[in-house]
Design a protein around this motif. Structure first.
Motif, PDB file in Angstrom:
ATOM      1  N   SER A1447      -6.109 -28.775 -11.995  1.00  0.00           N
ATOM      2  CA  SER A1447      -7.503 -28.782 -11.928  1.00  0.00           C
ATOM      3  C   SER A1447      -8.023 -29.788 -10.631  1.00  0.00           C
ATOM      4  N   LEU A1448      -7.754 -29.989  -9.616  1.00  0.00           N
ATOM      5  CA  LEU A1448      -8.075 -31.049  -8.725  1.00  0.00           C
ATOM      6  C   LEU A1448      -8.906 -30.551  -7.521  1.00  0.00           C
ATOM      7  N   GLU A1449      -9.812 -31.513  -7.083  1.00  0.00           N
ATOM      8  CA  GLU A1449     -10.630 -31.452  -6.194  1.00  0.00           C
ATOM      9  C   GLU A1449     -11.536 -30.118  -6.212  1.00  0.00           C
ATOM     10  N   ASP A1450     -11.611 -29.526  -4.847  1.00  0.00           N
ATOM     11  CA  ASP A1450     -12.381 -28.066  -5.337  1.00  0.00           C
ATOM     12  C   ASP A1450     -11.278 -26.927  -5.480  1.00  0.00           C
ATOM     13  N   GLY A1451     -10.268 -27.295  -5.542  1.00  0.00           N
ATOM     14  CA  GLY A1451      -9.221 -26.345  -5.981  1.00  0.00           C
ATOM     15  C   GLY A1451      -8.640 -25.506  -5.042  1.00  0.00           C
ATOM     16  N   TRP A1452      -8.663 -25.822  -3.590  1.00  0.00           N
ATOM     17  CA  TRP A1452      -8.042 -25.146  -2.529  1.00  0.00           C
ATOM     18  C   TRP A1452      -7.379 -25.998  -1.536  1.00  0.00           C
ATOM     19  N   ASP A1453      -6.955 -27.338  -1.859  1.00  0.00           N
ATOM     20  CA  ASP A1453      -6.454 -28.172  -1.021  1.00  0.00           C
ATOM     21  C   ASP A1453      -5.022 -28.813  -1.797  1.00  0.00           C
ATOM     22  N   HIS A1489      -7.320 -20.973   0.578  1.00  0.00           N
ATOM     23  CA  HIS A1489      -7.381 -22.099   1.346  1.00  0.00           C
ATOM     24  C   HIS A1489      -8.055 -22.038   2.391  1.00  0.00           C
ATOM     25  N   ARG A1490      -9.050 -23.125   2.977  1.00  0.00           N
ATOM     26  CA  ARG A1490     -10.120 -22.948   4.058  1.00  0.00           C
ATOM     27  C   ARG A1490      -8.975 -23.150   5.496  1.00  0.00           C
ATOM     28  N   PHE A1491      -8.415 -22.214   5.862  1.00  0.00           N
ATOM     29  CA  PHE A1491      -7.787 -22.304   7.123  1.00  0.00           C
ATOM     30  C   PHE A1491      -8.480 -22.641   8.223  1.00  0.00           C
ATOM     31  N   SER A1492      -9.606 -21.944   8.394  1.00  0.00           N
ATOM     32  CA  SER A1492     -10.587 -22.142   9.776  1.00  0.00           C
ATOM     33  C   SER A1492     -11.197 -23.345   9.458  1.00  0.00           C
ATOM     34  N   HIS A1493     -11.624 -23.669   8.233  1.00  0.00           N
ATOM     35  CA  HIS A1493     -12.357 -25.288   8.091  1.00  0.00           C
ATOM     36  C   HIS A1493     -11.374 -26.229   8.571  1.00  0.00           C
ATOM     37  N   ARG A1494     -10.175 -26.246   7.777  1.00  0.00           N
ATOM     38  CA  ARG A1494      -9.115 -27.356   8.055  1.00  0.00           C
ATOM     39  C   ARG A1494      -8.527 -27.506   9.442  1.00  0.00           C
ATOM     40  N   THR A1507      -7.460 -30.988   9.407  1.00  0.00           N
ATOM     41  CA  THR A1507      -6.634 -31.513   8.492  1.00  0.00           C
ATOM     42  C   THR A1507      -5.541 -30.717   8.029  1.00  0.00           C
ATOM     43  N   PRO A1508      -4.284 -31.109   8.157  1.00  0.00           N
ATOM     44  CA  PRO A1508      -2.934 -30.144   8.142  1.00  0.00           C
ATOM     45  C   PRO A1508      -2.688 -30.306   6.638  1.00  0.00           C
ATOM     46  N   VAL A1509      -3.443 -29.612   5.745  1.00  0.00           N
ATOM     47  CA  VAL A1509      -3.184 -29.635   4.463  1.00  0.00           C
ATOM     48  C   VAL A1509      -1.784 -28.545   4.108  1.00  0.00           C
ATOM     49  N   PHE A1510      -1.931 -27.112   5.040  1.00  0.00           N
ATOM     50  CA  PHE A1510      -0.828 -26.499   4.808  1.00  0.00           C
ATOM     51  C   PHE A1510       0.582 -26.909   5.490  1.00  0.00           C
ATOM     52  N   LEU A1511       0.487 -27.618   6.587  1.00  0.00           N
ATOM     53  CA  LEU A1511       1.430 -28.442   7.233  1.00  0.00           C
ATOM     54  C   LEU A1511       2.071 -29.421   6.414  1.00  0.00           C
ATOM     55  N   GLN A1512       1.435 -30.158   5.519  1.00  0.00           N
ATOM     56  CA  GLN A1512       2.006 -30.910   4.498  1.00  0.00           C
ATOM     57  C   GLN A1512       2.832 -30.313   3.442  1.00  0.00           C
ATOM     58  N   PHE A1513       2.412 -29.062   3.292  1.00  0.00           N
ATOM     59  CA  PHE A1513       3.203 -28.344   2.277  1.00  0.00           C
ATOM     60  C   PHE A1513       4.532 -27.827   2.776  1.00  0.00           C
ATOM     61  N   ARG A1548      -3.959 -13.328  12.972  1.00  0.00           N
ATOM     62  CA  ARG A1548      -4.943 -13.412  12.190  1.00  0.00           C
ATOM     63  C   ARG A1548      -4.960 -13.887  10.794  1.00  0.00           C
ATOM     64  N   THR A1549      -3.308 -13.830  10.561  1.00  0.00           N
ATOM     65  CA  THR A1549      -3.275 -14.243   9.129  1.00  0.00           C
ATOM     66  C   THR A1549      -3.639 -15.391   8.621  1.00  0.00           C
ATOM     67  N   PHE A1550      -3.903 -16.459   9.608  1.00  0.00           N
ATOM     68  CA  PHE A1550      -4.097 -17.796   9.146  1.00  0.00           C
ATOM     69  C   PHE A1550      -5.601 -18.157   9.651  1.00  0.00           C
ATOM     70  N   LEU A1551      -6.469 -17.165   9.896  1.00  0.00           N
ATOM     71  CA  LEU A1551      -7.547 -17.354  10.396  1.00  0.00           C
ATOM     72  C   LEU A1551      -8.564 -17.193   9.085  1.00  0.00           C
ATOM     73  N   LEU A1552      -9.589 -17.665   9.166  1.00  0.00           N
ATOM     74  CA  LEU A1552     -10.797 -17.384   8.126  1.00  0.00           C
ATOM     75  C   LEU A1552     -10.497 -18.275   6.860  1.00  0.00           C
ATOM     76  N   ASP A1553     -11.418 -18.374   5.923  1.00  0.00           N
ATOM     77  CA  ASP A1553     -11.228 -19.324   4.782  1.00  0.00           C
ATOM     78  C   ASP A1553     -10.955 -18.460   3.474  1.00  0.00           C
ATOM     79  N   SER A1554     -11.194 -17.143   3.507  1.00  0.00           N
ATOM     80  CA  SER A1554     -10.971 -16.532   2.206  1.00  0.00           C
ATOM     81  C   SER A1554     -10.826 -14.910   2.325  1.00  0.00           C
TER      82      SER A1554
END
Length: 1890
Positions: A1447-1453, A1489-1494, A1507-1513, A1548-1554
């Motif tokens: 249960s960290l931050e907003d739960g999406w990063d 995960h907010r791909f468009s925002h990040r 902000t490369p959260v997915f790349l870090q994963f 389109r897979t990694f576009l948009l946030d939800s």
């Protein structure tokens, strides 16, 4: 001879006219009363007599003496010797001044007078007034003045019988010699005798002991600071209570400046009334009484030296440049040796007997000698930079400052630059530059002792000896006769000032004194004038200058090889060997960075100029101009190395014929350099040329014509050796002997020489300032301020004078108004200013000057007309052949937005691209073009270095990945011109550092930037490439609203639930090869009596949700519902979804799938179907969600198959969530009894999660972890309280892992299995030391804090949220506060990582150290380390049976990163291709995960940045992959592929946030006609059928393995995705682009020409090495072939097959494999996978895989056979290898087969292969070469056939049968009916087996 004293003045105290307390000075008498004609009486003496002001004193002070200095308007100094004594005040004065007696008493004491307490008390109330005797003189004989005034005072006080008038008269008439070391004895007629000595050379200052005193008072460092400050024209203020010390300090500082004279304000003693002088803007050296220190505090730019305190205060805003090294340290060392000779001996064990220190006077001279040496070293060779502009009537001399700095190697030195620009140096040049004059010690030193000083540098004793020799000479200069008789002067007696004098100082008789003066004056007139005999001589120039410190200015400095290359290239150019010259040109351009090579170029070019003209052809002209431009590019505006000066005559010499009568000179092509617009450069050039011509004027052989030729030759040689200064010296010596006519003639000749040069330079300047296209004013605008002569001038006139000279003609400032005025006018003004300045300084007559002003506009106009013709003709020249622009290959649907702009791609700091450590020539810089498409920014070009060969360089990146764009100004690699450039940085670790070619206008470059920006940040997501793919590119297309085509949300939610039902019911099928044993819940199909339905609970709130009865089936599907199916498939696999429609069965399941969020009403960022505890109703979920950020309440995302522990995820807690529960203590207040309903719901919710875990739900409700053992906690009593475990250090791990853990640590296999667990995970989580657990969050240390019982649920939350939480009893969950980084820290870290991996410019210190340092600074690996650490700990908790809620931050990063990693480490399924896809779809896409925002995909996200959260994963997965290479089905390339495309916006897979947003953006039309590859997964699937590039060939998993990677930073590796690149084809992640165009094989060229080899060159960064370094299988096959040849065996069957396979591969046009050579086409037989270590997936039907990726690929082949080959599957190809077993021949025999259209029947030998699912045919039974294959996967039916034309006649009709495939129908005929039946049966059974 000169007067010793000019005036004698008596000044007394008088009342102030305005009646204020202070008095003022009144001159009682002065003698002589009339001013001398040659020396008027100085004004303001009464102020300087009493600098602290005129005040009465209550006691008699002793007499004081000091010498003040006044400077008159002609800069002449007057020395005022003042002797002050006190007399009682007369009654009239006393009345005026009694009121302020006490105040004055204090002021008088502070005023700096001597504080002697009187021995005899004065009368009470008696006041004393000061009276001063002043002697004014132009000579500095301080001791004589002190004695003379003392004698007068003594006569008065002692009442001697001597007439004061006579003494004063004698004093005023006494004359002394000026200089030359003479001495004179004088007497004033009072029985006294004094000896006056004059210095030997009057140019040397007389310092007495003042310098030594200054060093004693302030110390070495302070005096050096003051010295530098005075030389660099700063304000210096001395403070002291003693006037004499102030005078001495100022005198000492001036003595140190010799040979420079201080020419600014110099007031050693400044009166109090004139303190405002201190705020003057000009530099000064001033002394002020320390009593006025407070008034000096406000001065911000004044350096204050406190002589009494020994301090020097430098204000912050003042920078004093230090002496250049090594002179600073050398001077410091010598000064300390002089001042402290004991220092050298201080450490000796046996010090010698103490030597007597030098006397103060001698030490003074030694200190001065050190500074004299310093100046000789600084100014060594200065005479070689003097330009003698005129010799007659007076010498005019200029100093070439730039050449001096350049040759001394001190261009960058701030100190010397300021000294040379200062007024003191200007005076030095005009005074000492004169070639014929008397010389002194400095001239000798700088001319003859330089070599000695350089040799002595490292020998301190020799330096000291030299200093002492110089000191002797300086001492002798001041004291030429040291043994003269002493002075004899009457002094007043001891304490005489305290005796009561009978009377005040008498009034003197003016007549008597005047008569004595007149008598002496008459005598003087009758005597012959004494002429000072000056011994003039030619001033020696000394040796030529050398650099002050032999610095190496880089590697280019003195390589003889480089100079040889330059010479060779020039000789090739002039010999017409253009190809040779072209090869050498890049090396020459590199060499020309060095000064020596530039000089060499100028010298070589001079050799090819005859009679000031050299006509070249076009190619030669281009080469010469390029080399000149390259030289001038590195010239500064001052041209200190003389390169521009050397090229100036050449640019007007080299030319080419454009057409008859039109010639273009080189100057029109080398104008864009700053040096041509610098007035100082032109002045230096002009004066240099004038000097040459004036020297020639006097060296012309006039009368020597009759002398024999030999003598003439010698004389000529001697003449050539004489410098201009020598000639000038000779002329100055002869000048007085010449007749007036001859003198006039010489003056006229010189003046006309200067005048003709001025005309010549007006022409030259117009050549270089007028652009070829005069309509273009760009050149002039770039040089704004071109004509600003107000800037520092090179010639030595003060700036103010330069300004006034310039303004005399034209007051406009340079070219700054070039935009409004025409070019010609601007150039005319610039030239006129120059002409004005140089002609005024050189003494050109005003008539000539006016003539010049008339001439200049005509010269400019004439030149413009010439240029117009040149410009016209030059346009007609064929342009230089630039390399052809290479068009980039585009993806289907990718369109060009901007066509190629010609650019140079420059090196960006990565070594590989420039040859670097890998060797090989430099690929960069490359010349080509940059293209902008709807998808990418692409550079294609070729290296500029011809040694590279014709290799194509490609660098590209998706527009969407652009992170930073900045304009730069760079040199183009070929022409070395400064051009505009652009640096684009991408988050895929590509960097385009480009310089635009000159043909690219600034508007084109700007358009490129704007379009790039528009594409990078579209206003709406519909503007991205993934959505616009296939549509015409219209940048301004407005975004469609979600409403107009999309189905309603309600319909979508119905589809969504229906599809989930459909999916969960269907048997779970995957391409995964293995089914892990022991996981009975995972892959079992449901029993037949179960229905394919999902049980959806009906307790829904009608207000927000549709009842489940409304969920009707529908055939319409959306892309998002596929993602939902992925979620549901995974839930079913994990046993989380309820599979029965009967609610009673469902209740026994602990979890259920709830459609509560199907309208996305509760949480927009969650999927529509969620796993929640069975016991929680849907209406309660709404309330639970309020406790969490973004309403992301805890949902189950994974369940362990072994321990049944579940992993939950949620957003961070709001204040009133669990934290509120824990904070609400058991306080008895009634308000807290009714807790917030949400919090209660939440507590119930968490309790439901706990109860759903079978091992914890025992009857008591207590949760104990079975099998738990912990040695160090054994004796503790279990605490009945819940716990808060602090994870302050998530990296800490328990040191005592006593039992080997399950699973794997690192890449080390653990064979043994143990049911016991490792050390206590809680203690590890808490980061506690085993022996001394610290207190948690400040609570008292509880002995049972870490009890053996495990919590049922661990909640991992942010430490900041959980502050102040206290444990609450009987809770079965435990909070684990941890510190995690935020998204912004990830962004900052990634920025630094980008810079480390792609620096953008070459590193200052090449090598791995700087890269590793910047990598460490980025802290990227530390973040990876933290993520892995937390994930491993969660894995351990789950493995031990505890559930975990993240249960960290907003739960999406970070939550998503941790949850995904935990599942990947815990469950082998997610380490397969299918599983990893499911993991990403479920945890990253569905859970929002907010791909468009990040990714900052739209204009709205521009400010937030990437902000490369997915790349870090993915990087974390890569780290795990490295440690466990055999556990992953996918390869590292797959991770890089996803890393590249998650930001590329191609899919389109990694576009948009939800999911919610994805549903809104879907359109009806698009859902029906699926566009090619909108989803990255579809693309991966299709590509995998074509090539196994995503597969890991070492995949050999150990089932049910939990992975525990090492996470220490030392175990982590930098991902090569960040560092590697392939310049041959750009990033390899767009596979269609990487494979290269298909070509026919070499043997079958369509043009019928000879086979043409496709050369492949490999070196780092250019090509991928796997292409040329094959993998193990190819290598083994090659070894086999080699051994066969060596042993002389005939090749086996595999060899022919191998050759055929390679031919087929070429036809297919597939790449020679990015790490996938053709050898990797491997069998799909299951047991081959293990034996060969390779693996290919099975296809959906049979084992045939379609190899064509796109429909157009197969059609590009040439013949039908090649087309057929292109469709063959990889397994078919591989089947032709002879493996260990023989061919699989299930059934074989002869059949007749009908050929293709119009072909006959033929008998063939057919082989049916069940294993490979093929029907193969051969020519005959023993034939080894297969003629064809029918793939049974394509067979649709086998039916009886009929004979056709040409069939065998004898055979029964029933023996015919047809095999129908998807492509054609094959007609067969067996030999008889039974064999036909046999064949049909066999084929049918094969088909049914499939």
């Amino acid at each position: 001879m000169a007067r010793l004293a000019d005036y004698f003045v008596l000044v007394a105290f008088g009342p102030h006219p305005r009646g204020s307390g202070e008095g003022q000075g009144q001159i009682l008498q002065r003698f002589p009363e009339k001013d001398w004609e040659d020396n008027p009486f100085p004004q303001g003496i009464e102020l300087f007599c009493q600098p602290s002001g005129w005040q009465l004193c209550p006691e008699r002070n002793p007499p004081t003496f000091f010498v003040a200095v006044l400077t008159d308007i002609n800069s002449e100094r007057h020395y005022c010797a003042c002797l002050t004594f006190w007399e009682p005040v007369e009654p009239t004065q006393e009345v005026v001044c009694t009121e302020d007696a006490t105040k004055r008493e204090e002021e008088a004491c502070e005023g700096g007078q001597a504080q002697l307490s009187p021995t005899a008390p004065a009368q009470p109330g008696q006041l004393f007034a000061p009276k001063t005797l002043v002697l004014v003189s132009r000579l500095d004989h301080m001791e004589v003045f002190r004695n003379s005034l003392g004698l007068i005072y003594a006569i008065h006080v002692e009442g001697l019988n001597v007439c004061l008038e006579n003494v004063i008269g004698n004093l005023l008439t006494c004359t002394v010699p000026l200089a030359g070391g003479s001495q004179r004895t004088i007497s004033l007629g009072a029985g006294d005798r004094q000896v006056i000595q004059t210095p030997l050379a009057d140019s040397l200052p007389v310092s007495r002991c003042s310098v030594a005193l200054l060093f004693r008072q302030l110390g070495i460092t302070n005096v050096l600071s003051l010295f530098c400050a005075a030389l660099t024209e700063h304000k210096v203020l001395f403070l002291s209570r003693s006037y004499q010390r102030l005078a001495d300090a100022c005198r000492g500082l001036l003595a140190l400046l010799f040979p420079l004279r201080y020419s600014f304000t110099y007031v050693p003693i400044l009166p109090a009334q004139l303190l405002e002088v201190l705020s003057t803007p000009t530099p000064f050296i001033i002394g002020v009484n320390a009593a006025f220190q407070a008034e000096t505090q406000e001065l911000l730019d004044v350096i204050v030296a406190d002589l009494d305190g020994g301090t020097v205060t430098v204000p912050e805003c003042v920078h004093i440049p230090p002496l250049p090294e090594p002179l600073q340290s050398q001077t410091h060392n010598v000064l300390s040796m002089v001042l402290d000779p004991e220092l050298e001996l201080a450490d000796l064990a046996f010090p010698p007997p103490t030597t007597s220190a030098s006397s103060l006077k001698m030490q003074d001279k030694e200190l001065r000698a050190v500074f004299l040496r310093l100046f000789a070293q600084l100014l060594q060779g200065y005479r070689w930079c003097l330009h003698i502009v005129r010799i007659h009537p007076e010498p005019v001399i200029r100093f070439h400052k730039a050449a001096f700095l350049g040759q001394r190697g001190l261009v960058e030195d701030d100190f010397l630059m300021k000294v040379l620009e200062g007024m003191a140096f200007a005076g030095f040049v005009s005074e000492r530059g004169v070639p014929y004059r008397s010389t002194d010690l400095f001239d000798e030193l700088v001319a003859h002792e330089v070599a000695r000083m350089r040799a002595d540098e490292n020998h301190p004793q020799r330096v000291l000896r030299h200093v002492q020799e110089l000191a002797e000479q300086l001492y002798k200069n001041e004291n030429p006769y040291p043994a003269v008789t002493m002075h004899k002067v009457q002094r007043p007696g001891e304490a005489s000032h305290l005796r009561r004098t009978p009377r005040p100082f008498p009034r003197l008789d003016e007549g008597t004194i005047q008569w004595i003066v007149d008598q002496a004056a008459a005598k003087m007139q009758s005597a012959p004038p004494a002429v000072k005999a000056e011994r003039k001589t030619t001033v020696p120039s000394g040796p030529p200058m050398t650099a002050i410190l032999e610095r190496c200015s880089g590697p280019h400095i003195n390589s003889a090889r480089r100079l040889e290359v330059v010479r060779n290239c020039i000789s090739y150019v002039f010999e017409g060997k253009m190809l040779e010259a072209k090869k050498l040109l890049p090396a020459v351009l590199r060499a020309l960075k060095g000064r020596a090579a530039r000089r060499c170029l100028a010298q070589e070019l001079h050799l090819h100029v005859q009679q000031n003209r050299a006509v070249l052809d076009h190619q030669q002209f281009d080469f010469v101009v390029r080399m000149m431009n390259c030289c001038l590019q590195d010239c500064t505006s001052l041209d200190e190395h003389g390169i521009a000066a050397a090229l100036l005559p050449l640019v007007t010499a080299f030319c080419r014929k454009l057409s008859p009568g039109v010639t273009q000179f080189a100057y029109s092509c080398v104008q864009e350099h700053v040096v041509w617009s610098t007035p100082q450069f032109w002045e230096a050039m002009f004066y240099g040329d004038v000097q040459t011509h004036i020297r020639a004027l006097y060296l012309e052989p006039s009368e020597d014509g009759e002398s024999p030729s030999q003598e003439f030759g010698e004389a000529q040689y001697q003449d050539d050796q004489r410098s201009a200064l020598d000639v000038a010296s000779e002329q100055r010596r002869l000048w007085p002997t010449l007749s007036r006519e001859k003198q006039q003639e010489l003056v006229q000749k010189e003046e006309s020489t200067v005048f003709s040069q001025a005309i010549h330079y007006a022409n030259r300047m117009s050549y270089l300032l007028l652009p070829l296209d005069s309509s273009k004013s760009r050149l002039l605008r770039e040089r704004a301020g071109l004509g600003d002569l107000e800037s520092a001038s090179n010639s030595l006139i003060t700036n103010s004078m330069a300004g006034s000279v310039a303004e005399s003609y034209d007051t406009e400032s340079g070219f700054e108004d070039a935009e409004t005025c025409d070019v010609a006018g601007a150039v005319v003004r610039f030239i006129n200013r120059f002409v004005d300045k140089v002609c005024t300084e050189s003494g050109v007559t005003s008539d000539h000057l006016k003539g010049l002003h008339v001439m200049v506009p005509d010269i400019v106009q004439m030149h413009i007309e010439t240029l117009e013709a040149v410009h016209r003709e030059s346009k007609r020249l064929p342009p230089i052949q630039k390399p052809k622009l290479l068009r980039p290959r585009l993806l289907p649907g990718e369109e060009c937005v901007l066509d190629g702009l010609r650019v140079y791609l420059l090196p960006d700091g990565r070594e590989a691209g420039v040859g670097g450590s890998g060797g090989g020539p430099a690929l960069l810089p490359a010349e080509g073009a940059v293209f902008l498409t709807t998808y990418r920014v692409i550079f294609t070009g070729m290296p500029t270095d011809p040694l590279v060969g014709e290799q194509v360089v490609v660098r590209s990146f998706p527009v969407a990945t652009l992170t930073k764009e900045k304009r730069i100004s760079v040199q183009t690699p070929v022409d070395q011109l400064l051009q505009d450039g652009l640096q684009l940085r991408s988050c895929t670790f590509q960097l385009l550092k480009m310089a635009f070619d000159e043909e690219v206008g600034s508007d084109s470059a700007e358009l490129f930037r704007k379009q790039l920006h528009k594409l990078r940040y579209p206003p709406d997501i519909r503007g991205t490439f993934a959505f616009t793919l296939g549509l015409a590119y219209t940048p301004g297309r407005p975004a469609r609203t979600a409403k107009d085509k999309g189905p309603s949300l309600r319909t979508l939610s119905r589809n969504l639930v229906k599809n989930a039902k459909k999916t969960i019911g269907r048997q779970y099928v995957t391409r995964k090869k293995y089914n892990p044993p022991g996981l009975e819940h995972r892959g079992q199909p449901p029993s037949e009596d179960q229905e394919d339905e999902i049980s959806v609970s009906e307790e829904l709130e009608p207000s927000t949700l549709t009842p489940s009865s409304a969920l009707k089936p529908s055939d319409r599907m959306t892309m998002s519902s596929l993602v939902e199916r992925a979620c549901c498939r995974d839930y079913q696999r994990l046993g989380l979804g309820t599979l029965s429609s009967s609610l009673s069965r469902a209740k026994s399941e602990p979890f259920r799938i709830s459609p509560v969020n199907r309208m996305y009403a509760i949480c927009r960022s969650y999927p529509g179907l969620l796993i929640v505890p069975q016991s929680i109703q849907d209406n309660a979920l709404q309330r639970v969600s309020r406790c969490y950020r973004q309403n992301r309440f805890p949902v189950v995302c994974w369940r362990s198959g072994r321990s049944k522990a579940v992993l939950l995820r949620s957003g961070g807690l709001h204040g009133k969530g669990v934290v509120g529960l824990f904070k609400a203590q058991n306080a008895p207040s009634p308000g807290q009894a009714q807790a917030d309903s949400s919090s209660l719901e939440q507590e119930k919710y968490l309790q439901a999660v706990v109860n759903s875990m079978p091992r914890y739900a025992d009857s008591t409700g207590r949760n104990t972890l079975s099998g738990f053992s912990s040695a160090h906690m054994g004796g503790h009593v279990p605490s009945p309280r819940a716990r808060v475990t602090t994870l302050s250090n998530p990296m800490a791990t328990s040191a005592s892992r006593r039992i080997a853990p399950r699973g794997k640590w690192g890449s080390v296999r653990v064979s043994s299995r143990s049911s016991g667990l490792g050390a206590d995970v809680g203690s590890r989580l808490a980061g506690r030391d085993l022996l001394s657990p610290p207190q948690a969050n400040g609570t008292p240390s509880d002995p049972g804090f870490l009890r053996p019982q495990r919590a049922a649920l661990y909640i991992i939350g942010d430490k900041a949220q959980l502050k102040g939480v206290r444990p609450d009893p009987l809770q079965q969950w435990e909070l684990v506060p941890i510190e995690v980084f935020e998204a912004r820290q990830v962004k900052a870290s990634f920025k630094k990582l980008l810079k480390a991996c792609v620096p953008g410019c070459p590193a200052a210190e090449p090598g791995p150290a700087s890269f590793l340092r910047s990598l460490e600074d980025s802290e990227w690996l530390i973040q990876i380390h933290k993520l892995l650490q937390i994930s491993v700990l969660v894995v351990e908790l789950l493995d031990s049976g505890s559930s975990v809620l993240v249960s960290l931050e907003d739960g999406w990063d970070i939550t998503t990163q941790v949850v995904s990693l935990v599942q990947l480490l815990s469950d082998p399924f997610y380490r397969t291709l299918e599983g990893f896809r499911l993991l990403v779809e479920k945890e990253w896409l569905s859970f929002g995960h907010r791909f468009s925002h990040r990714g900052a995909h739209t204009l709205a996200g521009q400010s937030s940045g990437f902000t490369p959260v997915f790349l870090q994963f993915l990087d974390c997965v890569h780290q795990v992959h490295l440690q466990f290479p055999m556990e992953f089905e996918f390869s590292q390339f797959y991770l890089k592929f996803l890393g590249y495309h998650h930001a590329s916006r191609r899919f389109r897979t990694f576009l948009l946030d939800s999911d919610y947003e994805r549903l809104l953006y879907e359109e009806k039309g698009e859902r029906r006609g699926q566009l090619a590859c909108r989803s990255v997964w579809e693309y991966v699937d299709r590509l995998s059928k074509r090539t196994p590039m995503f597969y890991n060939y070492t995949y050999a998993p150990e089932d049910t393995e939990v992975l525990r990677p090492y996470s220490n930073v030392s175990n982590l590796k930098v991902w090569d995705f960040y560092t590697e690149e392939t310049l041959a084809e750009g990033p390899p992640y767009d596979w269609e682009l990487a494979q290269g165009p298909s070509e026919p094989p070499e043997e079958e060229r369509p043009d019928g020409g000879a086979p043409q080899s496709r050369r492949r060159v490999v070196w780092p960064c250019y090509d991928s090495r796997p292409r040329v370094q094959p993998d193990a299988i190819s290598r083994l096959l090659e070894d086999l072939q080699r051994l066969e040849t060596e042993l002389g065996r005939s090749p086996e069957r595999w060899k022919d097959t191998w050759d055929r396979v390679k031919a087929v591969q070429r036809l297919e046009g597939r790449p020679d494999g990015r790490g996938t050579p053709s050898s990797l086409l491997v069998s799909s037989v299951p047991h081959h996978r293990r034996s060969l270590g390779v693996y290919l997936q099975e296809g959906p039907v049979g084992s045939t895989l379609s190899l064509s990726l796109d429909s157009d690929q197969s059609s590009s082949s040439t013949t039908s056979s090649s087309r057929q080959a292109a469709r063959r599957s990889t397994s078919t190809l591989y089947s032709q290898f002879q493996t260990a077993e023989s061919e699989n021949r299930s059934y074989e025999g002869t059949l007749y087969k009908k050929g293709a259209f119009m072909k006959p029947w033929k008998a063939r030998w057919f082989v049916l292969d069940k294993t490979k699912h093929q029907l193969r045919y051969y020519d005959h039974r023993v034939d080894t070469e297969c003629k064809g294959i029918i793939d049974l996967a394509e067979v649709e039916a086998v039916a009886p056939g009929t004979p056709t034309m040409g069939a065998p006649k004898t055979v029964d009709e029933k023996a015919f049968f047809d095999v129908k495939t998807t492509r054609r129908v094959y007609n067969f005929c067996a030999q008889d009916v039974p064999s036909a039946q046999q064949w049909v049966d066999r084929i049918q059974s094969c088909l049914s087996d499939a």
